[in-house]
Design a protein around this motif. Structure first.
Motif, PDB file in Angstrom:
ATOM      1  N   VAL A 371       0.853  -1.191   0.000  1.00 43.59           N
ATOM      2  CA  VAL A 371       0.000   0.000   0.000  1.00 43.59           C
ATOM      3  C   VAL A 371       0.890   1.243   0.000  1.00 43.59           C
ATOM      4  O   VAL A 371       1.791   1.364   0.837  1.00 43.59           O
ATOM      5  CB  VAL A 371      -0.935   0.023   1.225  1.00 43.59           C
ATOM      6  N   SER A 372       0.627   2.161  -0.921  1.00 39.06           N
ATOM      7  CA  SER A 372       1.462   3.357  -1.057  1.00 39.06           C
ATOM      8  C   SER A 372       1.064   4.443  -0.069  1.00 39.06           C
ATOM      9  O   SER A 372      -0.108   4.582   0.286  1.00 39.06           O
ATOM     10  CB  SER A 372       1.359   3.929  -2.475  1.00 39.06           C
ATOM     11  N   ALA A 373       2.056   5.226   0.334  1.00 35.40           N
ATOM     12  CA  ALA A 373       1.827   6.420   1.142  1.00 35.40           C
ATOM     13  C   ALA A 373       2.803   7.492   0.669  1.00 35.40           C
ATOM     14  O   ALA A 373       3.760   7.210  -0.049  1.00 35.40           O
ATOM     15  CB  ALA A 373       2.007   6.122   2.624  1.00 35.40           C
ATOM     16  N   ASP A 374       2.539   8.736   1.088  1.00 34.30           N
ATOM     17  CA  ASP A 374       3.327   9.864   0.597  1.00 34.30           C
ATOM     18  C   ASP A 374       4.607  10.115   1.378  1.00 34.30           C
ATOM     19  O   ASP A 374       5.543  10.727   0.881  1.00 34.30           O
ATOM     20  CB  ASP A 374       2.477  11.144   0.635  1.00 34.30           C
ATOM     21  N   SER A 375       4.640   9.668   2.630  1.00 36.21           N
ATOM     22  CA  SER A 375       5.772   9.964   3.508  1.00 36.21           C
ATOM     23  C   SER A 375       5.741   9.004   4.684  1.00 36.21           C
ATOM     24  O   SER A 375       4.712   8.342   4.923  1.00 36.21           O
ATOM     25  CB  SER A 375       5.669  11.408   4.036  1.00 36.21           C
ATOM     26  N   PRO A 376       6.835   8.917   5.453  1.00 36.29           N
ATOM     27  CA  PRO A 376       6.784   8.079   6.656  1.00 36.29           C
ATOM     28  C   PRO A 376       5.641   8.479   7.597  1.00 36.29           C
ATOM     29  O   PRO A 376       4.974   7.611   8.171  1.00 36.29           O
ATOM     30  CB  PRO A 376       8.155   8.316   7.300  1.00 36.29           C
ATOM     31  N   GLU A 377       5.404   9.794   7.744  1.00 40.31           N
ATOM     32  CA  GLU A 377       4.323  10.248   8.621  1.00 40.31           C
ATOM     33  C   GLU A 377       2.964   9.800   8.098  1.00 40.31           C
ATOM     34  O   GLU A 377       2.070   9.451   8.873  1.00 40.31           O
ATOM     35  CB  GLU A 377       4.355  11.769   8.768  1.00 40.31           C
ATOM     36  N   HIS A 378       2.815   9.799   6.764  1.00 41.10           N
ATOM     37  CA  HIS A 378       1.560   9.329   6.162  1.00 41.10           C
ATOM     38  C   HIS A 378       1.363   7.847   6.458  1.00 41.10           C
ATOM     39  O   HIS A 378       0.239   7.398   6.748  1.00 41.10           O
ATOM     40  CB  HIS A 378       1.581   9.599   4.656  1.00 41.10           C
ATOM     41  N   CYS A 379       2.450   7.072   6.383  1.00 38.93           N
ATOM     42  CA  CYS A 379       2.388   5.654   6.765  1.00 38.93           C
ATOM     43  C   CYS A 379       1.896   5.514   8.205  1.00 38.93           C
ATOM     44  O   CYS A 379       1.021   4.696   8.512  1.00 38.93           O
ATOM     45  CB  CYS A 379       3.769   4.998   6.660  1.00 38.93           C
ATOM     46  N   MET A 380       2.486   6.308   9.092  1.00 41.57           N
ATOM     47  CA  MET A 380       2.123   6.235  10.512  1.00 41.57           C
ATOM     48  C   MET A 380       0.643   6.526  10.716  1.00 41.57           C
ATOM     49  O   MET A 380      -0.044   5.832  11.480  1.00 41.57           O
ATOM     50  CB  MET A 380       2.968   7.219  11.319  1.00 41.57           C
ATOM     51  N   GLU A 381       0.146   7.578  10.037  1.00 41.68           N
ATOM     52  CA  GLU A 381      -1.266   7.953  10.164  1.00 41.68           C
ATOM     53  C   GLU A 381      -2.172   6.801   9.716  1.00 41.68           C
ATOM     54  O   GLU A 381      -3.155   6.469  10.387  1.00 41.68           O
ATOM     55  CB  GLU A 381      -1.563   9.180   9.299  1.00 41.68           C
ATOM     56  N   ARG A 382      -1.822   6.188   8.589  1.00 38.27           N
ATOM     57  CA  ARG A 382      -2.684   5.138   8.031  1.00 38.27           C
ATOM     58  C   ARG A 382      -2.585   3.841   8.845  1.00 38.27           C
ATOM     59  O   ARG A 382      -3.561   3.092   8.938  1.00 38.27           O
ATOM     60  CB  ARG A 382      -2.332   4.889   6.562  1.00 38.27           C
ATOM     61  N   ILE A 383      -1.414   3.583   9.437  1.00 38.74           N
ATOM     62  CA  ILE A 383      -1.302   2.416  10.314  1.00 38.74           C
ATOM     63  C   ILE A 383      -2.148   2.645  11.568  1.00 38.74           C
ATOM     64  O   ILE A 383      -2.901   1.767  11.997  1.00 38.74           O
ATOM     65  CB  ILE A 383       0.172   2.135  10.689  1.00 38.74           C
ATOM     66  N   GLN A 384      -2.035   3.829  12.144  1.00 40.04           N
ATOM     67  CA  GLN A 384      -2.836   4.152  13.325  1.00 40.04           C
ATOM     68  C   GLN A 384      -4.325   4.011  13.030  1.00 40.04           C
ATOM     69  O   GLN A 384      -5.104   3.538  13.874  1.00 40.04           O
ATOM     70  CB  GLN A 384      -2.532   5.571  13.802  1.00 40.04           C
ATOM     71  N   ALA A 385      -4.737   4.395  11.815  1.00 36.81           N
ATOM     72  CA  ALA A 385      -6.147   4.341  11.429  1.00 36.81           C
ATOM     73  C   ALA A 385      -6.601   2.941  11.020  1.00 36.81           C
ATOM     74  O   ALA A 385      -7.773   2.737  10.697  1.00 36.81           O
ATOM     75  CB  ALA A 385      -6.402   5.316  10.279  1.00 36.81           C
ATOM     76  N   GLY A 386      -5.680   1.966  11.010  1.00 39.28           N
ATOM     77  CA  GLY A 386      -6.038   0.599  10.657  1.00 39.28           C
ATOM     78  C   GLY A 386      -6.120   0.334   9.170  1.00 39.28           C
ATOM     79  O   GLY A 386      -6.620  -0.703   8.746  1.00 39.28           O
ATOM     80  N   GLN A 387      -5.605   1.261   8.344  1.00 37.47           N
ATOM     81  CA  GLN A 387      -5.661   1.096   6.893  1.00 37.47           C
ATOM     82  C   GLN A 387      -4.426   0.387   6.340  1.00 37.47           C
ATOM     83  O   GLN A 387      -4.432  -0.106   5.211  1.00 37.47           O
ATOM     84  CB  GLN A 387      -5.795   2.466   6.221  1.00 37.47           C
ATOM     85  N   ILE A 388      -3.340   0.389   7.094  1.00 37.30           N
ATOM     86  CA  ILE A 388      -2.082  -0.291   6.759  1.00 37.30           C
ATOM     87  C   ILE A 388      -1.613  -0.966   8.049  1.00 37.30           C
ATOM     88  O   ILE A 388      -2.033  -0.584   9.144  1.00 37.30           O
ATOM     89  CB  ILE A 388      -1.033   0.720   6.225  1.00 37.30           C
TER      90      ILE A 388
END
Length: 691
Positions: A371-388
């Motif tokens: 799953v793609s994300a724009d930045s490490p912080e974007h990864c963190m946000e999406r992991i926290q949200a349960g999307q990654i």
């Protein structure tokens, strides 16, 4: 309130409690719904066919993780020793034995019963988490325990192919009946039985609760003949269970659906306990004697019920117990179907896609989804949200992921050792000076000196040393603190001239202070060369840089004749040390990269997948067509994992971002982040955090 029961005696006690509450005028009214087991009751509550049940720790974990139920009222026990809403799971051995927690393999073990919290879930979960990785602790756990111990008594192990080993030490009753039954027919059943198994010499270790030894050593046995096994490999007296235990086991708690008012449940039960927990009252909430059973509705040892403030299963169970329970989750039937991995670039997407295909061909589970994300912080946000689900991060990003998004490490990287002086899983940041007896300044005397740095934003040469110095120098800017520096940078706008003063550029004197190899003093070896050639008086580098460039390891003219003994380290305590003493004299140990996940993710699943995968794809010369730790086929570097990785490793006890990063690194990073320079401050010096 519809209370769920699991047996005829419990249903009878519930009916009597309902009648007693009704006659006392306690509202709301209490109804009793009978299920066939605690699991069935959880399903009934989830389906809104019942409302509440009291569960033990393991069942609370399952009810919370799988069904979203929350604990709202807790039991309190043993007020004398002030254990309160918990007790402790301990491993007991004879004082005369030489067993430690690290030498349990092959010894004979005594357990309270199959699937019991203290006698099974905690020790098996602890061992599966701490010893063999999940991928090798083959489920179901009974198989692994039968292989791990040299015979056991696990009452209730049942008729399986593992029963011979798991029931080998059991004895049954005086007539030899009921061998290995999960009942009093088996003399080694329950807490007292498991301890008797040890005391009588049948087993070498007993897994019981903290009070068991003292409760069973009044007569035939002296408690001084026994000791506890501690998690750090030491042993302790049986009275020292507070510091020496496998896990704090949470008390039983009443659980309800997430949308129910926990305060209502407590008010109902509190009115009841005020009337029906005293001796002589018409109904006894905390006694099951009248029904010929134990622990019906509530544990009989309960002294009172208390409201739970933080109504989440994670908070109630606690970190130690959560860690032990996750070690049990190796059953392939309970693995997630897929693991969504965060990727940040086109080359990384390509490598991740190939990894997913390679893993799938080898039938590794769970499947990898990219799953793609724009930045490490974007990864963190999406992991926290349960999307990654997972991403590999470096030190400062691990800090952000843990502190700002609540993520935890699930696996780490171990790197190839370049020299015997290296450490395989990380490196140390050091301040290096020339050995000079007539001019031997210390770390506390750096103000006004000339400094060499590998480059702006490079962790070991900038973030860590400057973060450490900020804590010492009252937040002065670097350009004011050092008299001159070489701190190569890519964007020199508003950059103080003193930070480029020592730089020399290329052989023609061009490209001075640029943030690449055209500046001869750029990078770790360049910063060391800046010191070697007397441009600077102190260099901030990796500990390995010294060994890479001395004693014949670098044949370039500037380094060919260098000897490592001509240099020393500056220690934070004001001392100097030999360059070989980097473990004791450093500014911080730089953490290796880690795979970060949500705290409710089973980290043993993540590491287990990587562990099996690296056996197939971890070696760059493997014949399976994919290289986990090599990015050269994708025209990139450090994609998904650092290319220097030789193995993925378990996190062990380092289960939080602070544990993984280490106190020194966190302190220096927080020193950097505490100095948020404004645009006006740029005239004096660069910002103290990486933009």
């Amino acid at each position: 309130v519809r209370w769920c029961t699991t047996s005829d005696p419990e249903q009878q006690k519930c009916s009597d409690m309902s009648k007693a509450f009704r006659e006392a005028g306690i509202q709301p009214s209490l109804l009793c719904v009978q299920g066939v087991s605690a699991d069935h009751c959880v399903q009934l509550i989830t389906a809104q066919e019942a409302d509440a049940i009291t569960l033990d720790g393991g069942a609370i974990y399952e009810a919370g993780k799988e069904h979203g139920l929350k604990p709202v009222v807790g039991e309190v026990y043993d007020q004398v020793s002030k254990v309160g809403t918990s007790y402790y799971a301990v491993a007991v051995v004879k004082r005369s034995s030489h067993v430690t927690i690290n030498t349990l393999k092959g010894v004979k073990s005594c357990h309270t019963g199959i699937n019991r919290t203290v006698g099974w879930n905690v020790p098996v979960g602890y061992l599966s988490a701490s010893l063999p990785p999940c991928s090798r602790w083959t489920p179901p756990c009974r198989a692994s325990v039968s292989d791990y111990f040299g015979g056991s008594c696990v009452p209730g192990a049942g008729e399986t192919s593992y029963s011979e080993s798991l029931c080998r030490l059991c004895r049954g009753d005086a007539a030899g009946e009921g061998v290995c039954d999960k009942s009093p027919l088996e003399r080694y059943y329950d807490y007292s039985g498991a301890f008797r198994c040890l005391a009588e010499g049948a087993g070498d270790v007993a897994f019981v609760k903290h009070s068991t030894v003292l409760e069973n050593t009044d007569g035939n046995f002296d408690y001084n003949d026994f000791e506890l096994l501690c998690r750090d490999g030491s042993r302790a007296d049986v009275t020292e269970w507070r510091r020496c235990h496998l896990a704090r086991v949470p008390a039983h708690a009443v659980v309800v659906r997430a949308d129910m008012d926990g305060g209502l449940i407590f008010r109902l039960l509190n009115e009841g306990q005020l009337l029906f927990s005293r001796e002589g009252s018409s109904f006894q909430m905390f006694s099951s004697e009248a029904y010929g059973q134990k622990n019906l509705l509530f544990k009989d040892t309960t002294s009172e019920l208390v409201p739970i403030a933080t109504q989440t299963y994670e908070a109630w169970l606690g970190r130690e117990y959560m860690h032990a329970m996750k070690g049990l989750l190796c059953d392939p039937n309970r693995l997630p179907r897929y693991l969504r991995w965060c990727v940040l670039s086109t080359p990384e997407i390509q490598k991740c896609g190939d990894m997913a295909v390679a893993f799938s061909r080898q039938r590794l589970q769970p499947e990898i989804h990219c799953v793609s994300a724009d930045s490490p912080e974007h990864c963190m946000e999406r992991i926290q949200a349960g999307q990654i689900d997972a991403v590999t991060l470096r030190g400062e990003d691990i800090y952000t992921a843990g502190k700002m998004y609540g993520l935890v490490p699930a696996a780490g990287e171990r790197y190839a050792a370049a020299r015997t002086e290296d450490r395989s899983n990380s490196y140390f940041v050091v301040a290096v000076v020339k050995r000079n007896s007539s001019y031997a300044f210390t770390m506390d005397e750096l103000r006004g000196k000339r400094s060499c740095h590998p480059g702006f934003g490079i962790p070991a040469g900038w973030e860590v040393p400057v973060g450490a110095l900020i804590l010492k120098v009252n937040r002065s800017t670097v350009s004011e603190f050092f008299s001159a520096s070489c701190l190569p940078v890519n964007n020199p706008k508003n950059y103080p001239s003193s930070l480029c003063e020592l730089c020399v550029g290329d052989e023609q004197g061009r490209n001075k202070c640029v943030g690449n190899s055209q500046e001869r003093y750029y990078g770790y070896s360049g910063a060391f060369r800046c010191l070697v050639e007397n441009a600077g008086e102190v260099a901030f580098i990796k500990h390995t840089t010294i060994f890479d460039n001395t004693n014949g390891h670098n044949t370039e003219p500037w380094a060919a004749e260098l000897k490592s003994e001509d240099y020393e380290l500056l220690c934070p305590n004001g001392a100097r040390a030999e360059v070989s003493q980097f473990e004791a004299c450093n500014l911080a140990q730089m953490p290796s990269h880690a795979v970060m996940v949500r705290p409710d993710t089973n980290i043993f699943t993540v590491y287990g997948l990587l562990d099996k995968a690296q056996d197939l794809f971890g070696d760059d010369h493997n014949k399976n067509g994919f290289k986990m730790f090599d990015s050269s086929d994708y025209h990139g570097q450090d994609l998904l994992f650092k290319d220097a990785t030789i193995r993925a490793v378990p996190v062990g006890e380092k289960t939080t971002y602070r544990d993984w990063l280490g106190l020194d690194y966190v302190a220096s990073l927080e020193g950097m982040l505490s100095q948020q320079c404004s645009g006006a401050d740029m005239e004096q010096g660069p910002p103290f955090h990486k933009q």
